[in-house]
Write a protein that holds these residues in place. Structure first.
Motif, PDB file in Angstrom:
ATOM      1  N   ALA A 143       0.834  -1.211   0.000  1.00  0.00           N
ATOM      2  CA  ALA A 143       0.000   0.000   0.000  1.00  0.00           C
ATOM      3  C   ALA A 143       0.866   1.257   0.000  1.00  0.00           C
ATOM      4  N   ALA A 144       1.965   1.233   0.727  1.00  0.00           N
ATOM      5  CA  ALA A 144       2.877   2.381   0.743  1.00  0.00           C
ATOM      6  C   ALA A 144       3.484   2.595  -0.631  1.00  0.00           C
ATOM      7  N   ALA A 145       3.883   1.500  -1.288  1.00  0.00           N
ATOM      8  CA  ALA A 145       4.450   1.595  -2.634  1.00  0.00           C
ATOM      9  C   ALA A 145       3.435   2.185  -3.609  1.00  0.00           C
ATOM     10  N   ASP A 146       2.199   1.745  -3.507  1.00  0.00           N
ATOM     11  CA  ASP A 146       1.141   2.227  -4.395  1.00  0.00           C
ATOM     12  C   ASP A 146       0.896   3.724  -4.203  1.00  0.00           C
ATOM     13  N   GLN A 147       0.800   4.181  -2.955  1.00  0.00           N
ATOM     14  CA  GLN A 147       0.535   5.594  -2.687  1.00  0.00           C
ATOM     15  C   GLN A 147       1.708   6.482  -3.080  1.00  0.00           C
ATOM     16  N   LEU A 148       2.923   5.977  -2.895  1.00  0.00           N
ATOM     17  CA  LEU A 148       4.109   6.781  -3.225  1.00  0.00           C
ATOM     18  C   LEU A 148       4.205   7.045  -4.727  1.00  0.00           C
ATOM     19  N   ARG A 149       3.683   6.117  -5.530  1.00  0.00           N
ATOM     20  CA  ARG A 149       3.727   6.329  -6.980  1.00  0.00           C
ATOM     21  C   ARG A 149       2.918   7.548  -7.397  1.00  0.00           C
ATOM     22  N   SER A 150       1.844   7.816  -6.696  1.00  0.00           N
ATOM     23  CA  SER A 150       1.020   8.978  -7.033  1.00  0.00           C
ATOM     24  C   SER A 150       1.515  10.248  -6.339  1.00  0.00           C
ATOM     25  N   LEU A 151       2.270  10.088  -5.251  1.00  0.00           N
ATOM     26  CA  LEU A 151       2.740  11.252  -4.498  1.00  0.00           C
ATOM     27  C   LEU A 151       4.052  11.807  -5.019  1.00  0.00           C
ATOM     28  N   ILE A 152       4.883  10.939  -5.610  1.00  0.00           N
ATOM     29  CA  ILE A 152       6.194  11.362  -6.097  1.00  0.00           C
ATOM     30  C   ILE A 152       6.199  11.338  -7.617  1.00  0.00           C
ATOM     31  N   VAL A 153       6.389  12.506  -8.198  1.00  0.00           N
ATOM     32  CA  VAL A 153       6.328  12.635  -9.665  1.00  0.00           C
ATOM     33  C   VAL A 153       7.526  11.977 -10.308  1.00  0.00           C
ATOM     34  N   ASP A 154       8.719  12.208  -9.766  1.00  0.00           N
ATOM     35  CA  ASP A 154       9.945  11.660 -10.340  1.00  0.00           C
ATOM     36  C   ASP A 154      10.056  10.184  -9.985  1.00  0.00           C
ATOM     37  N   SER A 155       9.854   9.325 -10.958  1.00  0.00           N
ATOM     38  CA  SER A 155       9.831   7.881 -10.714  1.00  0.00           C
ATOM     39  C   SER A 155      11.207   7.325 -10.371  1.00  0.00           C
ATOM     40  N   ASP A 156      12.264   8.113 -10.631  1.00  0.00           N
ATOM     41  CA  ASP A 156      13.622   7.643 -10.325  1.00  0.00           C
ATOM     42  C   ASP A 156      14.070   8.022  -8.917  1.00  0.00           C
ATOM     43  N   GLN A 157      13.209   8.657  -8.143  1.00  0.00           N
ATOM     44  CA  GLN A 157      13.607   9.076  -6.801  1.00  0.00           C
ATOM     45  C   GLN A 157      13.558   7.944  -5.791  1.00  0.00           C
ATOM     46  N   VAL A 158      12.504   7.149  -5.835  1.00  0.00           N
ATOM     47  CA  VAL A 158      12.333   6.128  -4.803  1.00  0.00           C
ATOM     48  C   VAL A 158      11.692   4.867  -5.370  1.00  0.00           C
ATOM     49  N   GLY A 159      12.135   3.730  -4.836  1.00  0.00           N
ATOM     50  CA  GLY A 159      11.548   2.452  -5.220  1.00  0.00           C
ATOM     51  C   GLY A 159      11.381   1.567  -4.006  1.00  0.00           C
ATOM     52  N   LEU A 160      10.245   0.885  -3.922  1.00  0.00           N
ATOM     53  CA  LEU A 160      10.000  -0.074  -2.847  1.00  0.00           C
ATOM     54  C   LEU A 160       9.953  -1.466  -3.454  1.00  0.00           C
ATOM     55  N   GLY A 161      10.812  -2.346  -2.951  1.00  0.00           N
ATOM     56  CA  GLY A 161      10.877  -3.701  -3.475  1.00  0.00           C
ATOM     57  C   GLY A 161      10.776  -4.729  -2.363  1.00  0.00           C
ATOM     58  N   LYS A 162      10.331  -5.922  -2.715  1.00  0.00           N
ATOM     59  CA  LYS A 162      10.175  -6.989  -1.717  1.00  0.00           C
ATOM     60  C   LYS A 162      10.883  -8.243  -2.210  1.00  0.00           C
ATOM     61  N   VAL A 163      11.544  -8.912  -1.268  1.00  0.00           N
ATOM     62  CA  VAL A 163      12.365 -10.081  -1.590  1.00  0.00           C
ATOM     63  C   VAL A 163      11.839 -11.290  -0.818  1.00  0.00           C
ATOM     64  N   ASP A 164      11.451 -12.326  -1.535  1.00  0.00           N
ATOM     65  CA  ASP A 164      10.999 -13.574  -0.929  1.00  0.00           C
ATOM     66  C   ASP A 164      12.236 -14.397  -0.567  1.00  0.00           C
ATOM     67  N   CYS A 165      12.546 -14.469   0.725  1.00  0.00           N
ATOM     68  CA  CYS A 165      13.794 -15.110   1.151  1.00  0.00           C
ATOM     69  C   CYS A 165      13.783 -16.629   0.952  1.00  0.00           C
ATOM     70  N   LEU A 166      12.608 -17.231   0.828  1.00  0.00           N
ATOM     71  CA  LEU A 166      12.551 -18.671   0.566  1.00  0.00           C
ATOM     72  C   LEU A 166      13.016 -18.983  -0.854  1.00  0.00           C
ATOM     73  N   LYS A 167      12.837 -18.010  -1.754  1.00  0.00           N
ATOM     74  CA  LYS A 167      13.255 -18.180  -3.149  1.00  0.00           C
ATOM     75  C   LYS A 167      14.625 -17.563  -3.414  1.00  0.00           C
ATOM     76  N   GLU A 168      14.979 -16.520  -2.671  1.00  0.00           N
ATOM     77  CA  GLU A 168      16.232 -15.787  -2.903  1.00  0.00           C
ATOM     78  C   GLU A 168      17.155 -15.924  -1.689  1.00  0.00           C
ATOM     79  N   MET A 169      17.598 -17.144  -1.452  1.00  0.00           N
ATOM     80  CA  MET A 169      18.423 -17.414  -0.273  1.00  0.00           C
ATOM     81  C   MET A 169      19.781 -16.710  -0.349  1.00  0.00           C
TER      82      MET A 169
END
Length: 397
Positions: A65-91
């Motif tokens: 939800a934070a990632a979704d809202q930040l996309r509309s709040l921050i115009v410059d798409s290169d300023q911030v990115g939120l990513g998630k890592v599944d540790c069971l797949k990316e050991m």
């Protein structure tokens, strides 16, 4: 269209598609796209999670939800990115980012992973507020040195002098400063009369012997950041409830001076001895001062009272070892020898040896001085990262 250009376009579109998250979600990060995400954003928050961890399951929709809202709040798409890592797949990513518990939110600023994790509230609003705070320029502009002299807390200051704000070297300074803002105050003066841009570090503003000027390449981000790290991270840090867990994650034993709250002399003496004799130990241990009133439990655990202050102890995350006599601090190499005996295992051996042999052993006076009798267990080992612990505060669940 030339074939070479066509395939370049296909590759570019494929990569762009890879970095586009599903609607309303953070980007799913793996070993294939992590470098591109980190390099294409000024700030990146990476959530390391496991679907087998209920705290991770609670965190995921909040983070999305934070990632979704930040996309509309921050115009410059290169300023911030939120990513998630599944540790069971990316050991391997879990190992590379030194993840010790779920969920963990790592902070990456200008491609550099911060030693600090996100430890704020686990809510969409708190995450958004944190991102905007992180994106603020940490450098304060000033007009004259007289203006700087009026500031409160004139310690660990980096002062930049630049011809103009729209200068590539100032941008390097801004990026490097954003990675070190927890450790130093950053200031800048713009004046077209500045022939050469420069950076000056001042441990104390009005003490000229604590000043040093950067002599490296002002256009090299890595060099500027390295210099700031060398200057801004204090040799001796203050232990607090807020930073204790973070410090433990560096994985180094604590060498702690416990002192009265109003004692200003012993911390200075402690730091002077370390500067004179123990700078080569900075990669092996963390030197700390601690208000004995705030950390009354470890003081009591060591069977000490206010009457025993100040005193020095090492917490190895297995046992706590007392420096025999604070008055020996000023004897050449005494504290250095004590720290070395931690590395060689002598302190640990002496503890177990004395536990098994109550009678005294034949030893020289010098050897007898360092015998540690029944060293108490570590009081800070509970802070070490563990996969059985989580990062939620109890009042948030």
């Amino acid at each position: 269209m030339p074939e070479k250009f066509y395939w370049c376009l296909v590759l570019h579109l494929a990569l762009a598609q890879l970095l586009v998250p599903a609607a309303g979600e953070a980007v799913q990060v793996d070993s294939k796209n992590v470098r591109d995400i980190i390099q294409s954003n000024e700030l990146v928050l990476l959530l390391f999670y496991s679907n087998t961890c209920r705290f991770s399951v609670q965190m995921l929709p909040i983070f999305d939800a934070a990632a979704d809202q930040l996309r509309s709040l921050i115009v410059d798409s290169d300023q911030v990115g939120l990513g998630k890592v599944d540790c069971l797949k990316e050991m391997q990513m879990e190992i590379d980012f030194d993840i010790g518990k779920y969920p963990t939110v790592k902070i990456v600023r200008h491609t550099h992973v911060s030693s600090k994790e996100y430890r704020g509230k686990r809510s969409t609003e708190a995450l958004i507020q944190f991102v905007f705070k992180e994106l603020r320029n940490p450098i304060e502009q000033f007009g004259s040195m007289h203006e700087l002299n009026g500031l409160v807390g004139q310690k660990y200051m980096v002062i930049g002098f630049f011809e103009r704000k729209q200068h590539a070297e100032y941008e390097i300074y801004r990026k490097a400063a954003s990675n070190m803002k927890e450790h130093c105050q950053f200031h800048v003066n713009f004046d077209e009369t500045h022939i050469h841009n420069k950076l000056t570090f001042r441990r104390e503003l009005n003490h000229t012997d604590s000043h040093s000027e950067y002599s490296g390449n002002m256009s090299n981000f890595t060099e500027v950041l390295s210099w700031l790290r060398e200057k801004c991270v204090p040799t001796v840090r203050v232990l607090t409830f807020e930073n204790a867990e973070e410090l433990s994650e560096e994985g180094k034993p604590f060498v702690i001076l416990f002192h009265h709250q109003d004692d200003r002399i012993s911390p200075k003496e402690f730091e002077m001895v370390i500067h004179a004799d123990l700078m080569d130990e900075l990669d092996n241990v963390i030197f700390l001062t601690a208000d004995a009133k705030l950390f009354a439990h470890p003081v009591f655990h060591l069977n000490k009272t206010d009457a025993d202050l100040p005193f020095i102890a090492i917490d190895s995350f297995v046992h706590m070892f007392l420096f025999p006599n604070y008055k020996d601090l000023h004897k050449p190499s005494k504290l250095k020898q004590f720290v070395r005996r931690l590395h060689t295992g002598e302190l640990h051996w002496a503890h177990h040896f004395d536990e098994a042999n109550e009678e005294s052993t034949t030893a020289s006076a010098e050897e007898t001085e360092i015998v540690i009798t029944m060293a108490p267990e570590s009081k800070f080992k509970a802070l070490l990262p563990s996969k059985s612990r989580y990062t939620f505060a109890k009042d948030e669940l």
